[in-house]
Design a protein around this motif. Structure first.
Motif, mmCIF file in Angstrom:
data_model
loop_
_atom_site.group_PDB
_atom_site.id
_atom_site.type_symbol
_atom_site.label_atom_id
_atom_site.label_comp_id
_atom_site.label_asym_id
_atom_site.label_seq_id
_atom_site.Cartn_x
_atom_site.Cartn_y
_atom_site.Cartn_z
ATOM 1 N N MET A 1 0.824 -1.204 0.000
ATOM 2 C CA MET A 1 0.000 0.000 0.000
ATOM 3 C C MET A 1 0.864 1.262 0.000
ATOM 4 O O MET A 1 0.525 2.260 -0.653
ATOM 5 C CB MET A 1 -0.933 -0.013 1.227
ATOM 6 N N TYR A 57 -5.216 -0.182 -7.676
ATOM 7 C CA TYR A 57 -4.510 -0.886 -6.601
ATOM 8 C C TYR A 57 -4.664 -2.390 -6.750
ATOM 9 O O TYR A 57 -3.678 -3.139 -6.719
ATOM 10 C CB TYR A 57 -5.017 -0.431 -5.241
ATOM 11 N N TYR A 58 -5.896 -2.854 -6.918
ATOM 12 C CA TYR A 58 -6.110 -4.293 -7.004
ATOM 13 C C TYR A 58 -5.594 -4.876 -8.320
ATOM 14 O O TYR A 58 -5.238 -6.048 -8.377
ATOM 15 C CB TYR A 58 -7.601 -4.614 -6.814
ATOM 16 N N LYS A 61 -1.808 -5.163 -7.454
ATOM 17 C CA LYS A 61 -1.495 -5.593 -6.081
ATOM 18 C C LYS A 61 -0.338 -6.591 -6.056
ATOM 19 O O LYS A 61 0.553 -6.512 -5.197
ATOM 20 C CB LYS A 61 -2.743 -6.210 -5.443
ATOM 21 N N TYR A 64 2.960 -4.782 -6.426
ATOM 22 C CA TYR A 64 3.372 -4.075 -5.213
ATOM 23 C C TYR A 64 3.857 -5.041 -4.136
ATOM 24 O O TYR A 64 4.792 -4.744 -3.397
ATOM 25 C CB TYR A 64 2.212 -3.236 -4.678
ATOM 26 N N CYS A 65 3.221 -6.208 -4.052
ATOM 27 C CA CYS A 65 3.645 -7.216 -3.061
ATOM 28 C C CYS A 65 5.062 -7.698 -3.345
ATOM 29 O O CYS A 65 5.870 -7.861 -2.433
ATOM 30 C CB CYS A 65 2.670 -8.388 -3.061
#
Length: 328
Positions: A1, A57-58, A61, A64-65
């Protein structure tokens, strides 16, 4: 995030600036007829921005992880990390880097194999003239200089064996055979091979082995290990001292204990003697150490599942313990 917010922070700031600007602009020109219209404007614009950010974001995701928690295995970078164009580009970059990495590894493995072939060939080529010299020595044993030549030949053979074992250590899994070995036979074999070295240095080998001790190991590699430890014990001992070799059992282990009465190892060096190319203070003083012998000893013991321990005190001597777990 955090990565997501950092990436879209500029977008959020521009949105709020634009939002405040439009709110003030329309309010000044009479664009909002009531307070309800103002709240409606705020709700609609905020909803659109929030929905867009949630969607982005999704969608990214996984990317980003991975960026926030890098995988431990390089193959894990090849997984699907999202459908966004940036995620696709990053995925392609990872695949390209992995391909380049595999190419470099293959080149390295190829060079290592070539080096191993060269070393094996070179060592065997060197053994041929050594064998010829040994035949000449046998024919001229009465000559006074023969003893010195024989000693130098023994040193050459020892160094050649060290080079050969060092070259093979990276391919250890292809060059060992675990079998039931009698440690008593193994130790006496090494001591008999080194009897001329003991005599030349005026050092007495004290072998304290009353019975057989059977362990699971590789005879050839462990012969090199014990040979190397005893050679070191002789090298760093002065005349009229002794090197004692003992085998005993303790708990669930059989232990080969090799103790000398030599110069000992300084405390600053004792933790590093198994590092490759580390000669330490004694190596600089005696000038014959390559720093590779004990490194190979440590690696062989580790790969065969044995332990090696060292105790030493300066000017009093050194104790090596090779610990073999009993097989059931």
């Amino acid at each position: 995030m955090k990565l997501f917010l950092r990436e879209y922070l500029g977008f959020i700031c521009i949105y709020f600036f634009n939002f405040i600007f439009l709110l003030i602009f329309y309010n000044n020109i009479g664009g909002f007829e009531s307070i309800t219209n103002i709240f409606y404007f705020i709700f609609i614009t905020t909803f659109i921005m929030t929905g867009y950010l949630i969607y982005k974001y999704y969608k990214n995701k996984k990317m980003y992880c991975i960026l926030n928690n890098p995988p431990d295995q390089i193959e894990e970078y090849l997984c699907d990390i999202g459908n966004d164009s940036n995620a696709q580009q990053l995925e392609n970059l990872f695949k390209k880097q992995y391909s380049l990495y595999q190419g470099e590894i293959q080149n390295y493995v190829k060079k290592q194999k070539q080096h191993l072939v060269f070393m094996n060939h070179w060592v065997h080529q060197m053994k041929t003239p050594i064998s010829v010299i040994q035949l000449i020595i046998q024919e001229n044993e009465d000559e006074p200089y023969i003893i010195n030549i024989r000693d130098e030949i023994d040193r050459i053979q020892n160094n050649l064996n060290t080079a050969l074992y060092l070259a093979r250590i990276d391919n250890f899994e292809h060059d060992f055979k675990v079998e039931t070995v009698d440690l008593k036979v193994l130790v006496f074999d090494v001591v008999n091979n080194l009897k001329r070295v003991f005599i030349k240095k005026h050092i007495y080998p004290e072998v304290k082995i009353k019975s057989s001790f059977f362990v699971q190991t590789d005879f050839k590699w462990m012969k090199f290990v014990i040979h190397q430890v005893i050679i070191n014990a002789i090298k760093y001992s002065s005349e009229n001292k002794k090197v004692s070799i003992e085998i005993y059992e303790k708990y669930d282990s059989s232990i080969v204990k090799i103790k000398d009465e030599g110069v000992g190892i300084p405390k600053t060096d004792i933790k590093r003697v198994f590092e490759p190319s580390y000669t330490g203070e004694n190596g600089r003083v005696f000038g014959e150490s390559t720093g590779m012998g004990l490194y190979i000893v440590s690696e062989v013991c580790k790969r065969l599942g044995h332990k090696i321990e060292i105790e030493s005190e300066v000017n009093k001597g050194t104790i090596f313990k090779i610990i073999f777990k009993k097989f059931r």
